[in-house]
Enzyme design. Sequence first.
Site, PDB file in Angstrom:
ATOM      1  N   HIS A 165     -10.154  -2.246 -10.374  1.00  0.00           N
ATOM      2  CA  HIS A 165      -9.107  -2.981  -9.660  1.00  0.00           C
ATOM      3  C   HIS A 165      -9.608  -3.198  -8.228  1.00  0.00           C
ATOM      4  CE1 HIS A 165      -5.149  -3.383  -7.636  1.00  0.00           C
ATOM      5  NE2 HIS A 165      -4.649  -3.661  -8.830  1.00  0.00           N
ATOM      6  N   ASP A 223      -9.348   6.370 -10.453  1.00  0.00           N
ATOM      7  CA  ASP A 223      -8.157   5.562 -10.183  1.00  0.00           C
ATOM      8  C   ASP A 223      -7.240   5.703 -11.405  1.00  0.00           C
ATOM      9  OD1 ASP A 223      -6.276   3.573 -10.190  1.00  0.00           O
ATOM     10  OD2 ASP A 223      -7.671   1.937  -9.759  1.00  0.00           O
ATOM     11  N   GLN A 264      -2.913   3.406 -13.793  1.00  0.00           N
ATOM     12  CA  GLN A 264      -2.385   3.065 -15.118  1.00  0.00           C
ATOM     13  C   GLN A 264      -2.272   4.316 -15.992  1.00  0.00           C
ATOM     14  OE1 GLN A 264      -1.286   0.074 -16.147  1.00  0.00           O
ATOM     15  NE2 GLN A 264      -1.781  -0.860 -14.184  1.00  0.00           N
ATOM     16  N   LYS A 322       4.557   3.247 -11.326  1.00  0.00           N
ATOM     17  CA  LYS A 322       4.260   2.826 -12.702  1.00  0.00           C
ATOM     18  C   LYS A 322       4.703   3.892 -13.705  1.00  0.00           C
ATOM     19  CE  LYS A 322       0.193   0.323 -11.103  1.00  0.00           C
ATOM     20  NZ  LYS A 322       0.453  -1.103 -11.098  1.00  0.00           N
ATOM     21  N   CYS A 380      -5.970  -8.622 -10.049  1.00  0.00           N
ATOM     22  CA  CYS A 380      -6.725  -7.848  -9.029  1.00  0.00           C
ATOM     23  C   CYS A 380      -7.995  -7.265  -9.623  1.00  0.00           C
ATOM     24  CB  CYS A 380      -5.874  -6.738  -8.429  1.00  0.00           C
ATOM     25  SG  CYS A 380      -4.421  -7.329  -7.609  1.00  0.00           S
TER      26      CYS A 380
END
Length: 411
Positions: A126, A203, A206, A229, A369
């Site tokens: 991302h 990261d 998600q 999220k 992104c």
Amino acid sequence: MNLISDMSEVRSQFPILERILPNGKKLIYLDNAATSQKPYFVINAMNEYYSKYNSNVHRAVHALAGEATEAFELARKSVANWFGLPSGGMVLFTSGTTDALNLCALGWAKVNLSSGDAIVLTEMEHHSNIVPWQMLAKEKNLELRWVDVDSETYQLDLDDFKSKINGAKLACIIHTSNVLGTRNPVEKLVEMAHDSGAKIILDCAQAAAHEKLDMSKINADFLAVTSHKMCGPTGIGALLISPGIFEQMEPIQGGGDMITEVFKEYSNFQENEHKFEAGTPRIAEAIGWSAAINWMQKLDMNAAHQHTLMLAKNAAEGLKKIPGIKVYGDHSNDDVSGVVSFLHESLHAEDIAHMLDSMGIAVRTGHHCAQPLMRRLGVTSTNRASFYFYNTIEESNAFVDAVKSIVERFT
Ligand code: PMP
């Protein structure tokens, strides 16, 4: 909560899922990878803070300040417990994943990397796990090495990772792709990074929504996570750091709350998390995130994810049968999230999204992104439907039928 049998109970806790849109259509929300919806439990917890004990934290001695401070620091503990933070590790609150990645770049890498050092990224990242490293690389003359993504299997090339990590100081890797849904073999990547002497940041924007991450098992040096999220509010996330990292970091913002003493000539800093949280922190948001964690603790995360996968697989299979549609991502195995990216060979992605919107179906369109990944896939944008545990099989089918009707009508 048993998800399958209690689906109407689960859905009843998310008021927005009952929303009727201005065009009279009932909302089908399939943009969960952008942000999830929030249950009453979270909304009420934030409401309660603002209506019963709103106060600044850490400073005053009055009752409200005590209550707010306790709730805020309790939230930090909930986050630490939920993510299996090893003892001696720390939760540095940030505004989200992007902010956490920037904190790692400026607070750790800027201090610990020198000219000529290499950082490994992947083509799947991302932008928030690319741009901070580009900015730092320019400032400090660092080398950025890119690991290939296979555009047929949608997996990272592990041999490429192995060769690129050799001699590098840091790997910055997306845990689960927001475009393809691919869950990378992070445990293996952490081991490979550590074997070659590099630190690794994952990261998990998600991933945290779909699986119960356990930092003590993943063993990464840093995890970047976000609340919004995973049923919590926007505006808060965290950089989770392993034991021993805190001492290697320098604060990137100065101000109140992060100091012990300020003189005209210099200041002394706190020696706890507050060192990295200058100014009034995100109090309501921390309380809301902690409420989301408490709520999710009652959810069988595994069953929830299996349900999400079933919806995504159903949609991917349905879409593949529509002439002219290509689905990106491999939905044949379980190492994926609830994301289904697709593109029609002649209809513009934006037009498809507008038409779905007119039917009440919210999906995302664009480069997500992730422009380096888009280039690897040979496209500039895709449509993306992203499912979550509160979505239903009826919604998944309605979505496929809607795309089918659009394609039939306009081609
Ligand atoms: N990384 C990934 C993989 C994401 O999907 C997102 C959110 N789109 C981000 C980072 C940025 O997260 P945040 O909104 O918490 O800054």
